[in-house]
Motif scaffolding. Structure first.
Motif, PDB file in Angstrom:
ATOM      1  N   LEU A 133      25.401   6.933 -20.223  1.00 44.40           N
ATOM      2  CA  LEU A 133      25.788   5.531 -20.383  1.00 44.40           C
ATOM      3  C   LEU A 133      25.990   4.924 -19.002  1.00 44.40           C
ATOM      4  CD1 LEU A 133      26.682   3.227 -22.275  1.00 44.40           C
ATOM      5  CD2 LEU A 133      28.936   4.291 -22.343  1.00 44.40           C
ATOM      6  N   ILE A 135      27.370   1.878 -17.051  1.00 49.20           N
ATOM      7  CA  ILE A 135      28.224   0.696 -17.245  1.00 49.20           C
ATOM      8  C   ILE A 135      28.578   0.029 -15.931  1.00 49.20           C
ATOM      9  CG2 ILE A 135      29.163   1.722 -19.358  1.00 49.20           C
ATOM     10  CD1 ILE A 135      31.829   2.106 -17.801  1.00 49.20           C
ATOM     11  N   ARG A 141      32.786  -4.176 -20.827  1.00 55.56           N
ATOM     12  CA  ARG A 141      31.914  -4.008 -22.001  1.00 55.56           C
ATOM     13  C   ARG A 141      31.546  -2.535 -22.162  1.00 55.56           C
ATOM     14  NH1 ARG A 141      26.257  -4.253 -22.960  1.00 55.56           N
ATOM     15  NH2 ARG A 141      25.812  -4.924 -25.086  1.00 55.56           N
ATOM     16  N   GLY A 142      31.246  -1.882 -21.041  1.00 53.96           N
ATOM     17  CA  GLY A 142      30.894  -0.470 -21.069  1.00 53.96           C
ATOM     18  C   GLY A 142      32.008   0.414 -21.602  1.00 53.96           C
ATOM     19  N   SER A 143      33.252   0.058 -21.313  1.00 54.70           N
ATOM     20  CA  SER A 143      34.396   0.824 -21.824  1.00 54.70           C
ATOM     21  C   SER A 143      34.420   0.816 -23.345  1.00 54.70           C
ATOM     22  CB  SER A 143      35.707   0.255 -21.283  1.00 54.70           C
ATOM     23  OG  SER A 143      35.774   0.414 -19.896  1.00 54.70           O
ATOM     24  N   ARG A 144      34.059  -0.306 -23.926  1.00 52.21           N
ATOM     25  CA  ARG A 144      33.999  -0.385 -25.399  1.00 52.21           C
ATOM     26  C   ARG A 144      32.880   0.499 -25.943  1.00 52.21           C
ATOM     27  NH1 ARG A 144      35.120  -5.896 -24.060  1.00 52.21           N
ATOM     28  NH2 ARG A 144      32.951  -6.451 -24.410  1.00 52.21           N
ATOM     29  N   ARG A 145      31.800   0.630 -25.182  1.00 48.71           N
ATOM     30  CA  ARG A 145      30.706   1.516 -25.603  1.00 48.71           C
ATOM     31  C   ARG A 145      31.135   2.983 -25.546  1.00 48.71           C
ATOM     32  NH1 ARG A 145      25.351   0.569 -23.011  1.00 48.71           N
ATOM     33  NH2 ARG A 145      24.662   1.788 -24.785  1.00 48.71           N
ATOM     34  N   GLU A 148      32.953   3.596 -28.729  1.00 49.53           N
ATOM     35  CA  GLU A 148      31.979   3.769 -29.828  1.00 49.53           C
ATOM     36  C   GLU A 148      31.377   5.177 -29.793  1.00 49.53           C
ATOM     37  OE1 GLU A 148      29.048   0.689 -29.443  1.00 49.53           O
ATOM     38  OE2 GLU A 148      30.560  -0.890 -29.485  1.00 49.53           O
ATOM     39  N   ALA A 149      31.017   5.643 -28.612  1.00 49.20           N
ATOM     40  CA  ALA A 149      30.424   6.980 -28.488  1.00 49.20           C
ATOM     41  C   ALA A 149      31.402   8.062 -28.931  1.00 49.20           C
ATOM     42  CB  ALA A 149      29.966   7.229 -27.049  1.00 49.20           C
ATOM     43  N   ARG A 152      31.853   8.286 -32.804  1.00 45.57           N
ATOM     44  CA  ARG A 152      30.761   8.861 -33.568  1.00 45.57           C
ATOM     45  C   ARG A 152      31.054  10.301 -33.896  1.00 45.57           C
ATOM     46  NH1 ARG A 152      25.670   7.365 -30.201  1.00 45.57           N
ATOM     47  NH2 ARG A 152      27.090   8.356 -28.799  1.00 45.57           N
TER      48      ARG A 152
END
Length: 157
Positions: A133, A135, A141-145, A148-149, A152
């Motif tokens: 990833l 970011i 924004r990347g922290s939110r991704r 999400e990861a 999962r």
């Protein structure tokens, strides 16, 4: 013994990291180079707001703590690892050791999240099989991704 507050506001000591019944949240080991502490703190806060229990090697230690013992305890109790990649981090032997440890533990299958926070000349070859990833252009924004990861469900190996 190191003490800090977890996302629930409870006081957490290193001894509690090894107690699987103590935590209700997924325990995340945050691996990064000390030059990246500011970015790591932003990511840690996002993870804690998302109810992850985060162990931060810089923020989780006090003067006089045994660094190697604390790292070993945190790695043994972690359920996921987020590695923050930067030019200094990829050249640090301790950082590479943490990555090697995670890749050798089947419990981290699908739970090792490599994240580029500053441009690197090349992602370490050992991470080649993982989706990385990037970011560095938008850490918020990347922290939110990252959240999400981690949410999962890990895939079976």
């Amino acid at each position: 013994m190191t003490t800090k507050n977890g996302p629930s506001g409870r006081c957490t000591t290193l001894a509690h990291l090894a107690d699987p019944d103590y935590h209700s949240a997924v325990r995340v080991f945050l691996s990064y180079h000390h030059n990246d502490a500011r970015t790591a703190a932003m990511i840690r806060k996002t993870l804690e707001r998302a109810r992850f229990e985060v162990w931060d090697p810089i923020g989780g230690l006090l003067p006089g703590d045994n660094l190697h013992e604390a790292l070993a305890t945190a790695l043994r109790s972690a359920q996921a690892i987020v590695v923050l990649l930067s030019p200094e981090a990829i050249d640090d032997p301790s950082f590479r050791h943490e990555i090697s440890y995670a890749l050798g533990e089947s419990r981290f299958d699908g739970r090792l999240v490599p994240v580029v926070i500053r441009p690197v000349p090349k992602v370490p070859w050992i991470l080649g099989k993982l989706q990385v990833l990037d970011i560095h252009s938008d850490v918020k924004r990347g922290s939110r991704r990252i959240v999400e990861a981690l949410r999962r469900k890990p895939t079976a190996a």
